[in-house]
Design an enzyme around this catalytic site. Structure first.
Site, mmCIF file in Angstrom:
data_model
loop_
_atom_site.group_PDB
_atom_site.id
_atom_site.type_symbol
_atom_site.label_atom_id
_atom_site.label_comp_id
_atom_site.label_asym_id
_atom_site.label_seq_id
_atom_site.Cartn_x
_atom_site.Cartn_y
_atom_site.Cartn_z
ATOM 1 N N ILE A 143 10.714 -29.356 14.245
ATOM 2 C CA ILE A 143 11.279 -28.404 15.191
ATOM 3 C C ILE A 143 11.903 -29.256 16.290
ATOM 4 O O ILE A 143 11.252 -30.145 16.840
ATOM 5 C CB ILE A 143 10.210 -27.431 15.725
ATOM 6 C CG1 ILE A 143 10.829 -26.419 16.698
ATOM 7 C CG2 ILE A 143 9.050 -28.137 16.361
ATOM 8 C CD1 ILE A 143 9.860 -25.307 17.103
ATOM 9 N N SER A 144 13.176 -29.061 16.563
ATOM 10 C CA SER A 144 13.943 -29.982 17.391
ATOM 11 C C SER A 144 13.494 -29.987 18.846
ATOM 12 O O SER A 144 12.909 -29.029 19.360
ATOM 13 C CB SER A 144 15.435 -29.641 17.325
ATOM 14 O OG SER A 144 15.926 -29.787 16.018
#
Length: 226
Positions: free
Chosen positions: A70-71
């Site tokens: 998840i960035s």
């Protein structure tokens, strides 16, 4: 007693989200009020496994299953601001992963179509999106490099994985004046978040936004178990 504990947890989550937006995002130049508001509203921790929940609001990417991530919150905000999603826009996301970016895009646009090649991630993300009441998201398992299987055009396309070039199918599905955001470059080296805007003459104007690091964009559906 349980209701009190949940209320405290909710307040703490809101406090951490606000701090994330103020310190990691707004202070670094993100100005879109709609993007900042969406990131204050969507709880990032529910898109992570419990063992990583404490890292939900840190200034870094966080692992999720299947070797994905998840960035980093700032990069997510940078993508959304560059995409300039309007309330009437139809959005396509490639590489939905945890579903976090789709949830944010759902706050900004009219409709979000999202593809993820790993079925296990699709099931997890669907559950979390339902929990948040994101009724304008259609999340499916499939090969994102081939574009949305039902066809049609999109005002915005967000690619959450890095490739050497933009897949032709995605450029084909971008509407006139549409914006496509994709990390381009070496999957194991330097990548640039790149914005492609489709002009009225069907030419694409390319703009480098920021140096980034994303997982590789993989063509083809996830192999099925025998």
């Amino acid at each position: 007693m349980r209701a009190v504990k949940e209320s405290k947890r909710s307040r703490r989550s809101r406090f951490l989200r606000d701090a994330m937006v103020d310190v990691q995002i707004a202070s670094r130049g993100i100005r879109s009020r709609r993007v900042l508001l969406a990131m204050r509203q969507v709880p990032r921790e529910i898109f992570l496994d419990r063992r990583f929940a404490e890292a939900a609001y840190e200034d870094s990417a966080v692992p999720i299953p299947k070797g994905q991530t998840i960035s980093q919150p700032y990069i997510v905000a940078r993508i959304l601001e560059a995409a300039a999603i309007a309330k009437s826009d139809r959005v396509l996301e490639i590489g939905a992963g945890s579903g976090y970016l789709a949830a944010l895009a759902a706050k900004l646009g009219r409709e979000v179509c999202a593809l993820e090649r790993h079925e296990a991630l699709v099931q997890r993300a669907r559950s979390r999106l339902r929990h948040l009441g994101c009724r304008n998201v259609d999340l499916r398992q499939g090969d994102g490099t081939a574009g949305w299987p039902d066809g049609g055009e999109f005002d915005v396309i967000l690619v959450s994985a890095a490739g050497a070039q933009t897949p032709a199918a995605l450029k084909f599905q971008l509407a006139p004046s549409g914006r496509l955001l994709i990390p381009l470059g070496d999957p194991d080296g330097v990548q640039w978040l790149t914005k492609l805007t489709r002009g009225p003459d069907d030419r694409f104007v390319e703009e480098r936004i920021e140096e980034v690091r994303f997982v590789p964009l993989v063509a083809g559906d996830e192999p099925r178990k025998p």
